[in-house]
Design a protein around this motif. Structure first.
Motif, PDB file in Angstrom:
ATOM      1  N   THR A  81       0.885  -1.515   0.229  1.00 44.08           N
ATOM      2  CA  THR A  81      -0.038  -0.027  -0.046  1.00 44.08           C
ATOM      3  C   THR A  81       0.853   1.268  -0.201  1.00 44.08           C
ATOM      4  OG1 THR A  81      -1.713  -0.998   1.461  1.00 44.08           O
ATOM      5  CG2 THR A  81      -1.619   1.379   1.112  1.00 44.08           C
ATOM      6  N   VAL A  82       0.807   2.141  -1.039  1.00 46.43           N
ATOM      7  CA  VAL A  82       1.694   3.141  -1.340  1.00 46.43           C
ATOM      8  C   VAL A  82       0.714   4.364  -1.169  1.00 46.43           C
ATOM      9  CG1 VAL A  82       3.194   4.430  -2.775  1.00 46.43           C
ATOM     10  CG2 VAL A  82       3.158   2.053  -2.649  1.00 46.43           C
ATOM     11  N   PRO A  83       1.114   5.486  -0.356  1.00 49.77           N
ATOM     12  CA  PRO A  83       0.619   6.568  -0.284  1.00 49.77           C
ATOM     13  C   PRO A  83       0.135   7.335  -1.652  1.00 49.77           C
ATOM     14  CG  PRO A  83       2.289   6.624   1.308  1.00 49.77           C
ATOM     15  CD  PRO A  83       2.231   5.491   0.670  1.00 49.77           C
ATOM     16  N   ASN A  84      -0.963   7.805  -1.799  1.00 47.32           N
ATOM     17  CA  ASN A  84      -1.621   8.643  -3.072  1.00 47.32           C
ATOM     18  C   ASN A  84      -1.572   7.480  -4.034  1.00 47.32           C
ATOM     19  OD1 ASN A  84      -1.227  11.017  -1.559  1.00 47.32           O
ATOM     20  ND2 ASN A  84       0.854  11.013  -2.035  1.00 47.32           N
ATOM     21  N   LEU A  85      -1.746   6.199  -3.994  1.00 43.69           N
ATOM     22  CA  LEU A  85      -2.227   5.236  -5.172  1.00 43.69           C
ATOM     23  C   LEU A  85      -3.392   4.800  -4.905  1.00 43.69           C
ATOM     24  CD1 LEU A  85       1.238   3.492  -5.822  1.00 43.69           C
ATOM     25  CD2 LEU A  85       0.470   5.457  -6.901  1.00 43.69           C
ATOM     26  N   PRO A  86      -4.041   4.786  -5.931  1.00 43.76           N
ATOM     27  CA  PRO A  86      -5.639   4.156  -5.744  1.00 43.76           C
ATOM     28  C   PRO A  86      -5.608   2.769  -5.682  1.00 43.76           C
ATOM     29  CG  PRO A  86      -5.114   4.514  -8.186  1.00 43.76           C
ATOM     30  CD  PRO A  86      -3.997   5.199  -7.460  1.00 43.76           C
ATOM     31  N   LYS A  87      -4.458   1.776  -6.103  1.00 39.85           N
ATOM     32  CA  LYS A  87      -4.342   0.258  -5.783  1.00 39.85           C
ATOM     33  C   LYS A  87      -3.288   0.030  -5.192  1.00 39.85           C
ATOM     34  CE  LYS A  87      -7.190   0.269 -10.084  1.00 39.85           C
ATOM     35  NZ  LYS A  87      -7.300  -0.434 -11.535  1.00 39.85           N
ATOM     36  N   PRO A  88      -3.203  -0.990  -4.770  1.00 38.64           N
ATOM     37  CA  PRO A  88      -1.795  -1.590  -3.978  1.00 38.64           C
ATOM     38  C   PRO A  88      -0.843  -2.018  -5.554  1.00 38.64           C
ATOM     39  CG  PRO A  88      -3.486  -2.868  -3.567  1.00 38.64           C
ATOM     40  CD  PRO A  88      -4.217  -1.752  -4.428  1.00 38.64           C
ATOM     41  N   ILE A  89       0.329  -2.060  -5.190  1.00 36.93           N
ATOM     42  CA  ILE A  89       1.598  -2.620  -6.050  1.00 36.93           C
ATOM     43  C   ILE A  89       1.749  -4.154  -5.637  1.00 36.93           C
ATOM     44  CG2 ILE A  89       3.931  -2.450  -6.742  1.00 36.93           C
ATOM     45  CD1 ILE A  89       3.720   0.319  -6.346  1.00 36.93           C
ATOM     46  N   VAL A  90       1.706  -5.195  -6.445  1.00 39.03           N
ATOM     47  CA  VAL A  90       1.759  -6.271  -6.270  1.00 39.03           C
ATOM     48  C   VAL A  90       3.041  -7.121  -7.086  1.00 39.03           C
ATOM     49  CG1 VAL A  90       0.804  -8.650  -6.324  1.00 39.03           C
ATOM     50  CG2 VAL A  90      -0.740  -6.570  -6.197  1.00 39.03           C
ATOM     51  N   TYR A  91       3.739  -7.896  -6.259  1.00 38.72           N
ATOM     52  CA  TYR A  91       4.990  -8.547  -6.755  1.00 38.72           C
ATOM     53  C   TYR A  91       4.578  -9.790  -6.680  1.00 38.72           C
ATOM     54  CZ  TYR A  91       7.898  -4.355  -6.690  1.00 38.72           C
ATOM     55  OH  TYR A  91       8.716  -3.296  -7.042  1.00 38.72           O
ATOM     56  N   TYR A  92       4.637 -10.733  -7.848  1.00 42.43           N
ATOM     57  CA  TYR A  92       4.365 -12.098  -7.648  1.00 42.43           C
ATOM     58  C   TYR A  92       5.403 -12.756  -8.667  1.00 42.43           C
ATOM     59  CZ  TYR A  92       1.958 -11.113 -12.309  1.00 42.43           C
ATOM     60  OH  TYR A  92       1.397 -10.766 -13.463  1.00 42.43           O
ATOM     61  N   VAL A  93       5.415 -14.131  -8.714  1.00 39.02           N
ATOM     62  CA  VAL A  93       6.268 -14.915  -9.295  1.00 39.02           C
ATOM     63  C   VAL A  93       5.190 -15.736 -10.362  1.00 39.02           C
ATOM     64  CG1 VAL A  93       6.306 -16.801  -7.556  1.00 39.02           C
ATOM     65  CG2 VAL A  93       8.059 -16.555  -9.383  1.00 39.02           C
ATOM     66  N   ALA A  94       5.662 -16.034 -11.488  1.00 38.99           N
ATOM     67  CA  ALA A  94       4.977 -16.857 -12.480  1.00 38.99           C
ATOM     68  C   ALA A  94       5.773 -17.604 -13.391  1.00 38.99           C
ATOM     69  CB  ALA A  94       4.000 -15.833 -13.115  1.00 38.99           C
ATOM     70  N   PRO A  95       5.275 -18.653 -14.219  1.00 39.14           N
ATOM     71  CA  PRO A  95       5.905 -19.547 -14.913  1.00 39.14           C
ATOM     72  C   PRO A  95       6.277 -18.349 -16.284  1.00 39.14           C
ATOM     73  CG  PRO A  95       3.962 -20.602 -14.265  1.00 39.14           C
ATOM     74  CD  PRO A  95       3.725 -19.206 -13.640  1.00 39.14           C
ATOM     75  N   ALA A  96       7.456 -18.710 -16.733  1.00 36.99           N
ATOM     76  CA  ALA A  96       8.062 -17.807 -17.701  1.00 36.99           C
ATOM     77  C   ALA A  96       7.578 -17.877 -19.124  1.00 36.99           C
ATOM     78  CB  ALA A  96       9.772 -18.318 -17.960  1.00 36.99           C
ATOM     79  N   GLN A  97       7.424 -16.846 -19.694  1.00 35.89           N
ATOM     80  CA  GLN A  97       6.845 -16.987 -20.986  1.00 35.89           C
ATOM     81  C   GLN A  97       7.647 -16.294 -21.900  1.00 35.89           C
ATOM     82  OE1 GLN A  97       2.798 -15.056 -20.850  1.00 35.89           O
ATOM     83  NE2 GLN A  97       2.106 -16.804 -19.885  1.00 35.89           N
ATOM     84  N   SER A  98       7.890 -16.846 -23.166  1.00 38.85           N
ATOM     85  CA  SER A  98       8.760 -16.305 -24.188  1.00 38.85           C
ATOM     86  C   SER A  98       8.617 -14.914 -24.151  1.00 38.85           C
ATOM     87  CB  SER A  98       8.571 -16.951 -25.561  1.00 38.85           C
ATOM     88  OG  SER A  98       9.335 -16.476 -26.465  1.00 38.85           O
ATOM     89  N   PRO A  99       9.646 -13.831 -24.588  1.00 39.44           N
ATOM     90  CA  PRO A  99      11.191 -14.415 -24.457  1.00 39.44           C
ATOM     91  C   PRO A  99      11.846 -14.657 -23.455  1.00 39.44           C
ATOM     92  CG  PRO A  99      10.919 -12.080 -25.102  1.00 39.44           C
ATOM     93  CD  PRO A  99       9.536 -12.535 -24.677  1.00 39.44           C
TER      94      PRO A  99
END
Length: 203
Positions: A81-99
């Protein structure tokens, strides 16, 4: 004739040795570059966590409007949750896609960054921060805080988040495979404290 055969043999051995040395150097260089990429990604995450007023200790994206449907095998780790932003910032890991290189990618979902360093709050997107992230992490319990995701199924990006939502131990584990198929891992980690005042301006 004997001299010629001996010369060919010596050159063959020398050539093989040279190829081995060059191969080892290339492997070392590639491994070093991967560690640099992991450190850059961790530095980016650190700056953004420090700008946050809170870090979610749940890892749940339920209720975040516009957050994409994740592919199977993805894991959400940091929700900021970052001040003055309407939505959170999300960091996630996912299976790689090309390239991008696999097996996994570390992805940031959040506002784009304007040329002047401010957040573009009207444009939220998913962007790969670093590739070649491992599919597994250690199953050891967090020394402090709550494991996100759970201990039983960690991948190469995970965090231990204090219940106060102010402190996170963040871990990144890269998986490097050389030209011979030999795999090795490299890891970086940092304890990060959130702040209530954002470093980045919002537009």
């Amino acid at each position: 004739m004997v001299t010629a055969i001996a010369t060919v043999a010596i050159l063959g051995v020398a050539g093989y040795g040279l190829i081995s040395i060059l191969g080892s150097k290339n492997t070392a260089d590639a491994s070093s570059i991967q560690r640099q990429n992991l450190n850059r990604a961790l530095n980016y995450i650190t700056d953004e966590v420090r700008s946050a007023s809170a870090i979610s200790p749940s890892g749940s994206t339920s209720g975040i409007i516009g957050f994409p449907t994740l592919t199977p095998g993805s894991q959400v780790v940091l929700i900021l949750t970052v001040p003055n932003l309407p939505k959170p910032i999300v960091y996630y890991v996912a299976p790689a896609q090309s390239p991008w290189l696999g097996p996994n990618n570390l992805i940031r979902w959040g506002p784009d960054i304007n040329p002047d360093g401010s957040y573009n709050t009207s444009s939220y997107n998913s962007n790969v921060l670093v590739d070649s992230i491992n599919t597994s992490g250690p199953n050891t319990a967090c020394s402090t805080g709550l494991p996100i995701p759970s201990v039983s199924n960690r991948q190469g990006f995970y965090a231990c988040i204090d219940s106060s939502g102010k402190v996170a131990d963040v871990y990144l584990i890269g998986l490097f495979t050389d030209s011979s198929g030999l795999s090795s891992t490299s890891d970086v980690n940092s304890r990060i404290y959130s702040r209530s005042i954002s470093k980045l301006r919002s537009n």
